[in-house]
Design a protein around this motif. Structure first.
Motif, PDB file in Angstrom:
ATOM      1  N   GLY A   4     -16.117 -13.917   0.626  1.00  0.00           N
ATOM      2  CA  GLY A   4     -16.049 -12.396   1.009  1.00  0.00           C
ATOM      3  C   GLY A   4     -14.575 -11.888   1.010  1.00  0.00           C
ATOM      4  N   ILE A   5     -14.328 -10.670   1.563  1.00  0.00           N
ATOM      5  CA  ILE A   5     -13.292  -9.694   1.501  1.00  0.00           C
ATOM      6  C   ILE A   5     -12.945  -9.573   3.066  1.00  0.00           C
ATOM      7  CG2 ILE A   5     -12.228  -7.533   0.832  1.00  0.00           C
ATOM      8  CD1 ILE A   5     -13.916  -7.667  -1.704  1.00  0.00           C
ATOM      9  N   ALA A   6     -11.534  -9.902   3.282  1.00  0.00           N
ATOM     10  CA  ALA A   6     -11.126  -9.549   4.456  1.00  0.00           C
ATOM     11  C   ALA A   6     -10.291  -8.315   4.403  1.00  0.00           C
ATOM     12  CB  ALA A   6      -9.875 -10.622   4.875  1.00  0.00           C
ATOM     13  N   ILE A   7     -10.233  -7.490   5.441  1.00  0.00           N
ATOM     14  CA  ILE A   7      -9.898  -6.149   5.139  1.00  0.00           C
ATOM     15  C   ILE A   7      -8.658  -5.940   6.547  1.00  0.00           C
ATOM     16  CG2 ILE A   7     -10.208  -3.602   5.293  1.00  0.00           C
ATOM     17  CD1 ILE A   7     -13.010  -4.345   4.144  1.00  0.00           C
ATOM     18  N   GLY A   8      -7.484  -5.345   6.078  1.00  0.00           N
ATOM     19  CA  GLY A   8      -6.554  -5.018   7.040  1.00  0.00           C
ATOM     20  C   GLY A   8      -5.801  -3.913   7.114  1.00  0.00           C
ATOM     21  N   ASP A   9      -4.802  -3.655   8.172  1.00  0.00           N
ATOM     22  CA  ASP A   9      -4.035  -2.522   8.098  1.00  0.00           C
ATOM     23  C   ASP A   9      -2.638  -2.587   8.367  1.00  0.00           C
ATOM     24  OD1 ASP A   9      -3.921  -3.149  10.944  1.00  0.00           O
ATOM     25  OD2 ASP A   9      -4.740  -1.266  11.363  1.00  0.00           O
ATOM     26  N   ILE A  63      -6.342   1.604   6.454  1.00  0.00           N
ATOM     27  CA  ILE A  63      -6.677   0.421   5.772  1.00  0.00           C
ATOM     28  C   ILE A  63      -5.704   0.354   4.636  1.00  0.00           C
ATOM     29  CG2 ILE A  63      -8.330  -0.902   4.201  1.00  0.00           C
ATOM     30  CD1 ILE A  63     -10.368   0.297   6.436  1.00  0.00           C
ATOM     31  N   ASN A  64      -4.808  -0.795   4.373  1.00  0.00           N
ATOM     32  CA  ASN A  64      -4.005  -1.027   3.220  1.00  0.00           C
ATOM     33  C   ASN A  64      -3.736  -2.099   2.705  1.00  0.00           C
ATOM     34  OD1 ASN A  64      -2.386  -1.946   5.116  1.00  0.00           O
ATOM     35  ND2 ASN A  64      -1.709  -0.227   5.702  1.00  0.00           N
ATOM     36  N   GLU A  65      -4.694  -3.248   2.879  1.00  0.00           N
ATOM     37  CA  GLU A  65      -4.768  -4.478   2.402  1.00  0.00           C
ATOM     38  C   GLU A  65      -6.047  -5.097   2.500  1.00  0.00           C
ATOM     39  OE1 GLU A  65      -2.073  -7.108   4.988  1.00  0.00           O
ATOM     40  OE2 GLU A  65      -3.043  -6.250   6.728  1.00  0.00           O
ATOM     41  N   ILE A  66      -6.297  -5.876   1.309  1.00  0.00           N
ATOM     42  CA  ILE A  66      -7.537  -6.850   1.381  1.00  0.00           C
ATOM     43  C   ILE A  66      -7.244  -7.945   0.743  1.00  0.00           C
ATOM     44  CG2 ILE A  66      -9.031  -4.623   1.394  1.00  0.00           C
ATOM     45  CD1 ILE A  66      -9.362  -5.080  -1.703  1.00  0.00           C
ATOM     46  N   ALA A  77      -6.397 -14.569  -2.430  1.00  0.00           N
ATOM     47  CA  ALA A  77      -5.650 -13.497  -2.999  1.00  0.00           C
ATOM     48  C   ALA A  77      -5.610 -12.440  -2.271  1.00  0.00           C
ATOM     49  CB  ALA A  77      -6.432 -13.260  -4.519  1.00  0.00           C
ATOM     50  N   ILE A  78      -4.366 -11.655  -2.191  1.00  0.00           N
ATOM     51  CA  ILE A  78      -4.330 -10.496  -1.563  1.00  0.00           C
ATOM     52  C   ILE A  78      -3.780  -9.280  -2.269  1.00  0.00           C
ATOM     53  CG2 ILE A  78      -2.674  -9.382   0.154  1.00  0.00           C
ATOM     54  CD1 ILE A  78      -2.287 -12.368   1.462  1.00  0.00           C
ATOM     55  N   ARG A  79      -4.201  -8.225  -1.970  1.00  0.00           N
ATOM     56  CA  ARG A  79      -3.749  -6.931  -2.728  1.00  0.00           C
ATOM     57  C   ARG A  79      -3.327  -5.918  -1.665  1.00  0.00           C
ATOM     58  NH1 ARG A  79      -6.708  -2.380  -5.606  1.00  0.00           N
ATOM     59  NH2 ARG A  79      -4.692  -1.542  -6.776  1.00  0.00           N
ATOM     60  N   VAL A  80      -2.304  -5.405  -1.857  1.00  0.00           N
ATOM     61  CA  VAL A  80      -1.803  -4.257  -0.569  1.00  0.00           C
ATOM     62  C   VAL A  80      -1.764  -2.726  -1.702  1.00  0.00           C
ATOM     63  CG1 VAL A  80      -0.505  -5.636   0.662  1.00  0.00           C
ATOM     64  CG2 VAL A  80       0.664  -4.502  -1.195  1.00  0.00           C
ATOM     65  N   PHE A  81      -2.227  -1.879  -0.787  1.00  0.00           N
ATOM     66  CA  PHE A  81      -2.158  -0.306  -1.478  1.00  0.00           C
ATOM     67  C   PHE A  81      -1.671   0.661  -0.485  1.00  0.00           C
ATOM     68  CE2 PHE A  81      -6.065  -2.206  -0.384  1.00  0.00           C
ATOM     69  CZ  PHE A  81      -6.782  -1.459   0.630  1.00  0.00           C
ATOM     70  N   GLU A  82      -1.770   1.797  -0.883  1.00  0.00           N
ATOM     71  CA  GLU A  82      -1.228   2.865   0.164  1.00  0.00           C
ATOM     72  C   GLU A  82      -2.426   2.952   1.238  1.00  0.00           C
ATOM     73  OE1 GLU A  82       0.226   6.531  -1.487  1.00  0.00           O
ATOM     74  OE2 GLU A  82       1.527   5.371  -3.152  1.00  0.00           O
ATOM     75  N   ASN A  83      -1.969   3.795   2.425  1.00  0.00           N
ATOM     76  CA  ASN A  83      -3.090   3.808   3.457  1.00  0.00           C
ATOM     77  C   ASN A  83      -4.209   4.495   2.849  1.00  0.00           C
ATOM     78  OD1 ASN A  83      -1.435   2.468   5.151  1.00  0.00           O
ATOM     79  ND2 ASN A  83      -0.436   4.413   5.919  1.00  0.00           N
TER      80      ASN A  83
END
Length: 100
Positions: A4-9, A63-66, A77-83
């Motif tokens: 699955g995918i984890a979602i974070g801030d 939200i800005n990271e998954i 694997a991790i990906r970050v992005f703008e809010n």
């Protein structure tokens, strides 16, 4: 195997993107983990995974990271992005591509 995918801030304190070092073992501030809804093979060496946050899930969060996680709960694997602000009256879909 991807589960699955984890979602974070936690990836953009003050609006500045966090640079990844490649040694991360988790998100900076994980909000939720969701099993993927679809997995699509996009080439011989990659697959795209998708999850949806429902209208009431994580409302108001920036939200800005998954991350992809496996069946043992380990981050792959991790990906970050703008809010991306999660509105309370809208679904939000996240896709992440895994290249192997």
């Amino acid at each position: 195997k991807v589960a699955g995918i984890a979602i974070g801030d936690g990836a953009a304190p003050g609006g500045t993107l966090t640079e990844l070092t490649g040694t991360e073992t988790g998100l900076k501030n994980e909000l939720v983990r969701k099993p993927y809804e679809t997995a699509e093979k996009t080439s011989d060496t990659s697959a795209r995974y998708r999850v949806t946050l429902g209208t009431s899930e994580q409302a108001g969060k920036q939200i800005n990271e998954i991350a992809l996680y496996d069946t043992e709960g380990d981050i792959l694997a991790i990906r970050v992005f703008e809010n991306k602000i999660k509105d309370a009256d809208m679904e939000m879909i996240f896709e992440m591509e895994d290249q192997f």
